[in-house]
Design an enzyme around this catalytic site. Structure first.
Site, short mmCIF file in Angstrom:
data_model
loop_
_atom_site.label_atom_id
_atom_site.label_comp_id
_atom_site.label_asym_id
_atom_site.label_seq_id
_atom_site.Cartn_x
_atom_site.Cartn_y
_atom_site.Cartn_z
N TYR A 239 106.26 -97.23 -4.20
CA TYR A 239 105.26 -97.67 -3.22
C TYR A 239 104.05 -98.20 -3.98
O TYR A 239 103.62 -97.59 -4.96
CB TYR A 239 104.83 -96.49 -2.33
CG TYR A 239 103.65 -96.80 -1.44
CD1 TYR A 239 103.84 -97.23 -0.13
CD2 TYR A 239 102.34 -96.69 -1.91
CE1 TYR A 239 102.77 -97.54 0.69
CE2 TYR A 239 101.25 -97.00 -1.10
CZ TYR A 239 101.48 -97.43 0.20
OH TYR A 239 100.41 -97.74 1.00
N GLU B 103 100.44 -104.41 0.76
CA GLU B 103 101.27 -103.23 0.53
C GLU B 103 102.73 -103.61 0.33
O GLU B 103 103.25 -104.47 1.04
CB GLU B 103 101.16 -102.29 1.75
CG GLU B 103 101.98 -101.02 1.64
CD GLU B 103 101.91 -100.19 2.93
OE1 GLU B 103 101.10 -99.26 3.01
OE2 GLU B 103 102.68 -100.50 3.86
#
Lengths: 298, 381
Positions: free
Chosen positions: B101, B189
């Site tokens: 992530y 993101e």
């Protein structure tokens, strides 16, 4: 006394020859603010209703001894204007410009901290500051602010929302309660001056006897302020937080007001402030009434 | 502005962040064409701005044309948590060894950029933050300094990414940071950021929120408009440049300033009513803006009364009043207006409204925000 600005503050208006700068700059002067100059590149030698215009902030400072600046220029030019004022030694910069990219704001804020620690920025995207009867920089209608009384009690106001700043001033005016200074810190993600900066000044200001705070949903500025109040503020306070009914995840008008991931809710902020001993109203009028009770007991 | 996944990937590609080969499709035939171009196996992905697409059946693997036809047919038109799928993204499927992530945002409290990086990607990062907060590396970046390759690499080491992923991941972080800053994102993101068996690191998803304040320096953003998730009211408001959010109540709200608009919603709620919308006409609104705002409110069939709450700073009372008079001449308003007008030039404004001779059952003034809210709610009931 008052905080940040007073009757001795000499102000220049960056963007004085533009629509907003001229309208509000002249209104500020009419209010009694010492507006000593304006800055518009390429227009040195001109004047706006008798106020001399300079090419650069440095020229304006050299000629007028200005200590504060009112930045009223479009978003594209606002960052440069703020940094120009700081580089010219201006100690207090008020920027009303709405719509400055967040990346620019973050860069300006951190540049000021690092390179110009002597400069305080108020805003951007804020209504400005008024020390009633002394100095008004920005877009607040001066007549809605009650002039402080010599022996008090007087209230200091700090607000994150523009129009609610006027609403707060108006509520106190209706009740005849004097205001020492009213600071609109603005609702953008990276304000130059935050709640805590203002609370510290109000706490230290002998002319301020109580403090009214207006917050809104999003971010954690109110929660941080609550912690600060708990530890450092002894003056009585009332508060209002806008956005109780705002749906989560929706951006309410400007960058500041958004609830995400259950954080930054109005209820959470109200609870934090109440726990710090602040009297919290459910609407601006109620916060004004609570302040009236506080003032009556002083 | 929130981008769809495929738009986010297109944006990433501008900054040389490796993404899967693919293309958008609005029909089954387009999906097949894109799949044939990308090369099988492909992933058929619903383009909706809501989490949990996979669980809802909105992401499917297809090995051949027949499977693309089947999945695309099923997913187009599917309702995922209230979001109807109008567009698909078809991309070449990737072999995955590990999932990470990575994101950049602005930390408002610290007033610095924030990198969040974790070796435990692919799931909701909130869940990781809850169960194993140490698994997320948080690094503040001074916007004046920016992020260099060495710092990015150290963050990857700190996040316990394996040795063979370090170069690729650090390179992507630097590029993602450029996308975040130069690309004026509020959020950039990647979840998951994947490590392939070949050792390449690659963005398998893209979540991008653009900062609309920076639109003036990004003409390329025009391409992202069009397929929005706005309802008809919101579209109309956006065309008029108004800050509008549709809600379900019966009192139409117009206020100047986000704070006052939110406060107006609160007060309407407190006196027993419900707001049909949030509408901030902003600072310095003139007659045209007010007229446009009334047209948008009038377009909403649920609206039974209109509450205009103005406290003038930059916004001038006489401009607001002129706008109302003009709009009432231009638009046949179905619902009556209750107005509260204070601040800059409020008296001139109130006088203009009086002089216009509008009947009291169409327009009435109230002295305070609370009084105006009560009156508007009473009419709406």
């Amino acid at each position: 006394m008052a905080i940040f600005v007073n009757e001795n503050t000499k102000v220049i208006v960056q963007g004085l020859t533009g629509g907003q700068g001229k309208y509000h700059g002249l209104r500020n002067r009419d209010y009694g603010t010492r507006v000593v100059g304006g800055v518009t590149p390429g227009k040195a030698g001109q004047d706006v209703d008798g106020i001399p215009v300079f090419d650069t902030v440095a020229d304006a400072v050299a000629a007028t001894g200005a200590t504060a600046s009112f930045v009223a220029v479009p978003p594209k030019f606002a960052s440069g204007a703020i940094l120009e004022a700081a580089a010219a030694g201006i100690g207090f910069v008020v920027c009303i410009t709405e719509g400055i990219p967040a990346q620019d704001e973050a860069k300006v804020y951190n540049t000021l901290i690092r390179d110009f620690p002597g400069t305080r920025l108020l805003g951007p995207n804020c209504p400005g500051i008024i020390s009633p009867g002394k100095c008004n920089i920005g877009i607040t209608a001066g007549e809605i602010a009650q002039v402080p009384s010599a022996d008090g009690p007087n209230v200091g106001i700090v607000s994150r929302s523009g129009t609610l700043t006027y609403q707060a001033l108006y509520e106190l005016k209706q009740k005849g309660i004097g205001v020492s200074t009213c600071v609109g810190i603005g609702g953008d993600p990276v304000p130059g001056t935050n709640f805590i900066d203002c609370l510290a000044e109000f706490q230290a200001d002998p002319e301020t006897h109580a403090i009214m705070m207006i917050g809104e949903i999003g971010g954690s500025a109110e929660e941080e302020a609550a912690e600060y109040i708990q530890a450092n503020v002894t003056k009585p306070m009332s508060a209002y937080i806008a956005g109780v009914t705002a749906p989560a995840g929706k951006k309410m008008g400007h960058a500041g007001a958004i609830v995400s991931g259950g954080k930054g809710t109005a209820q959470g902020k109200m609870d934090a402030l109440a726990a710090a001993g602040v009297k919290v109203g459910l609407n601006p009028t109620e916060a004004g009434e609570l302040m009236a009770e506080i003032v009556a007991a002083l | 502005m929130d981008l769809f996944e495929y738009q986010g990937k297109q944006y990433f590609a501008r900054y040389d962040i490796p993404v899967s080969r693919g293309g958008p499709a609005d029909t089954v035939e387009e999906a097949i064409k894109e799949a044939n171009q990308a090369g099988y196996p492909v992933v058929v992905k619903a383009q909706v701005q809501v989490g949990g697409r996979g669980k809802a059946g909105g992401i499917k693997l297809a090995d051949n044309e027949a499977e693309v036809r089947e999945h695309a047919g099923n997913i187009l038109g599917m309702d995922i948590k209230g979001h109807v799928v109008k567009r698909l993204w078809i991309e070449q499927a990737s072999d995955i060894d590990e999932e990470y992530y990575a994101s950049f945002t602005l930390d408002r409290a610290a007033k610095k950029h924030l990198l969040m990086l974790s070796a435990e990607g692919g799931v909701e990062i909130e869940a990781v933050a809850e169960s194993n907060p140490d698994a997320i590396v948080k690094l503040h970046i001074d916007p004046v300094d920016g992020l260099d390759e060495a710092t990015a690499r150290q963050a990857c080491v700190d996040a316990k990414l394996p040795e063979r992923a370090l170069d690729g991941a650090a390179d992507i972080l630097v590029k993602l940071y450029r996308c975040f800053t130069e690309g004026d994102c509020d959020l950039a993101e990647i979840n998951p950021l994947i490590l392939k068996p070949t050792g390449e690191v690659h963005a398998l998803d893209a979540k991008v929120t653009l900062d609309e304040n920076a639109e003036f320096r990004h003409p390329e953003w025009d391409a992202f408009r069009g397929l929005t998730e706005m309802d008809d009211r919101e579209k109309m408001a956006a065309e008029k440049g108004l800050q509008y959010i549709g809600l379900d109540g019966t009192v139409g709200i117009i206020a100047n300033g986000a704070g006052l608009a939110m406060s107006t919603l609160d007060v309407v709620n407190q006196v027993g009513g419900s707001a049909a919308n949030f509408l901030d006409i902003g600072g310095g609104a003139n007659a045209d803006v007010m007229a446009g705002a009334l047209e948008v409110i009038n377009f909403d069939d649920n609206v039974q009364s209109i509450l205009i709450n103005i406290f003038g700073g930059i916004t001038r009372g006489e401009e607001v009043a002129k706008g109302i008079v003009e709009a009432m001449g231009r638009v046949d308003l179905r619902a009556p207006i209750v107005i509260r007008l204070d601040g800059t030039n409020a008296e001139e404004g109130r006088q203009i409204l009086l002089d216009a001779g509008i009947p009291a059952d169409k327009l009435r003034s109230e002295p305070t925000m609370l009084d105006a809210a009560r009156a508007a709610v009473a009419i709406a009931k």
